[in-house]
Motif scaffolding. Structure first.
Motif, PDB file in Angstrom:
ATOM      1  N   ARG A   1     -29.372  45.227   6.668  1.00 19.70           N
ATOM      2  CA  ARG A   1     -29.058  44.661   7.987  1.00 19.70           C
ATOM      3  C   ARG A   1     -27.567  44.779   8.291  1.00 19.70           C
ATOM      4  O   ARG A   1     -27.168  45.251   9.364  1.00 19.70           O
ATOM      5  CB  ARG A   1     -29.468  43.183   8.038  1.00 19.70           C
ATOM      6  CG  ARG A   1     -30.969  42.948   8.106  1.00 19.70           C
ATOM      7  CD  ARG A   1     -31.286  41.474   8.257  1.00 19.70           C
ATOM      8  NE  ARG A   1     -32.714  41.239   8.279  1.00 19.70           N
ATOM      9  CZ  ARG A   1     -33.472  41.385   9.356  1.00 19.70           C
ATOM     10  NH1 ARG A   1     -32.919  41.754  10.503  1.00 19.70           N
ATOM     11  NH2 ARG A   1     -34.776  41.150   9.290  1.00 19.70           N
TER      12      ARG A   1
ATOM     13  N   ASP B   1     -34.266  48.375  12.452  1.00 18.67           N
ATOM     14  CA  ASP B   1     -35.543  47.669  12.576  1.00 18.67           C
ATOM     15  C   ASP B   1     -36.693  48.491  12.000  1.00 18.67           C
ATOM     16  O   ASP B   1     -37.595  47.944  11.353  1.00 18.67           O
ATOM     17  CB  ASP B   1     -35.817  47.342  14.047  1.00 18.67           C
ATOM     18  CG  ASP B   1     -34.816  46.348  14.622  1.00 18.67           C
ATOM     19  OD1 ASP B   1     -34.135  45.666  13.818  1.00 18.67           O
ATOM     20  OD2 ASP B   1     -34.705  46.254  15.862  1.00 18.67           O
TER      21      ASP B   1
ATOM     22  N   GLN C   1     -38.962  47.391   8.770  1.00 22.91           N
ATOM     23  CA  GLN C   1     -40.416  47.318   8.929  1.00 22.91           C
ATOM     24  C   GLN C   1     -41.115  48.101   7.824  1.00 22.91           C
ATOM     25  O   GLN C   1     -42.089  47.615   7.227  1.00 22.91           O
ATOM     26  CB  GLN C   1     -40.804  47.874  10.302  1.00 22.91           C
ATOM     27  CG  GLN C   1     -42.266  47.677  10.662  1.00 22.91           C
ATOM     28  CD  GLN C   1     -42.572  48.219  12.053  1.00 22.91           C
ATOM     29  OE1 GLN C   1     -42.468  49.424  12.302  1.00 22.91           O
ATOM     30  NE2 GLN C   1     -42.943  47.336  12.968  1.00 22.91           N
TER      31      GLN C   1
END
Length: 241
Positions: free
Chosen positions: A95, A223, A227
């Motif tokens: 992140r 993202d 995932q």
């Protein structure tokens, strides 16, 4: 006699062996880096030196030199008496690093829109169309190499050496994850759309628009990667249960 002695002292030593060794060193580093980026060597995998030497047709000395370089880049972890393994980023690291990269890419785009030359823009256009051709052939490796070349050219066109150094260092840690972000066809096609918009903004010299596209482009990759990682972790947990 004195002139002869002086001439002899000024004669430079042969340099070819050093050049060849450096070429081998760079080639080995590039090959292993590509293995990591394309997932041939997966995150967390312990490296078998004998197998790598056989695959690359080299001795252990250039291999170990290459591993030290990759360790400095954060792609390899070397532990005393345990050998080397491919680095594996935590979710928090993923992140944070993608967030940082999104800022570096955005700033690159803003500056590049102001400073890019016509020749550089032409080169990026050629890479863009070659990238599209790879997509129609489902050539992910070919697509990715051209995709990364486009991002790299935009960063170079920003003409900021401090930004360039930071970009290279951070991007090396993310290349394998950026490659994985295109494993899903919808995500791959979304990335293609982003690149179409990037090119339009670059041609229009619209720095704010290009900056915004690049920032969101990297956050979307973040993202997608998270995932994929979440699904893989869930699958691994089921196997252990």
């Amino acid at each position: 006699m004195q002139n002869s002695d002086i001439d002899a002292g000024l004669t430079p030593p042969p340099v070819m062996p050093k050049v060849e060794r450096q070429r081998l060193h760079d080639t080995v580093v590039e090959h292993i880096r590509r293995f990591i980026v394309e997932g041939v060597l997966e995150p967390g995998k312990k490296l078998n030196e004998r197998e790598l030497c056989e695959t690359l047709g080299i001795s252990r000395t250039p291999l170990r030199e290459a591993l030290k370089v990759l360790a400095a880049e954060g792609l390899i972890e070397i532990e005393p008496n345990r050998g080397a393994s491919v680095s594996k980023m935590s979710e928090a690291e993923m992140r944070e690093t993608f967030e940082l990269m999104s800022g570096l890419e955005a700033f690159s785009g803003e500056l590049a829109a102001e400073r890019i030359t016509a020749a550089e823009l032409t080169e990026i256009k050629a890479l863009h169309y070659a990238m599209l051709a790879c997509r129609t052939q489902n050539d992910l490796a070919g697509y990715y190499s051209r995709n990364q070349a486009i991002h790299d050219k935009i960063n170079e066109a920003a003409r900021n050496s401090a930004l360039r150094q930071a970009y290279i260092a951070v991007n090396r840690r993310l290349q394998a994850l950026r490659f994985r972000s295109n494993f899903q066809i919808p995500k791959w096609d979304s990335a293609i759309h982003d690149h179409d918009e990037m090119l339009k903004a670059l041609e229009a010299r619209d720095g704010k628009r290009l900056s915004a596209i690049l920032r969101q482009h990297l956050l979307d990759k973040r993202d997608a990667v998270l995932q994929i990682q979440s699904r893989e972790d869930a699958a691994a947990a089921k196997l252990k249960a």
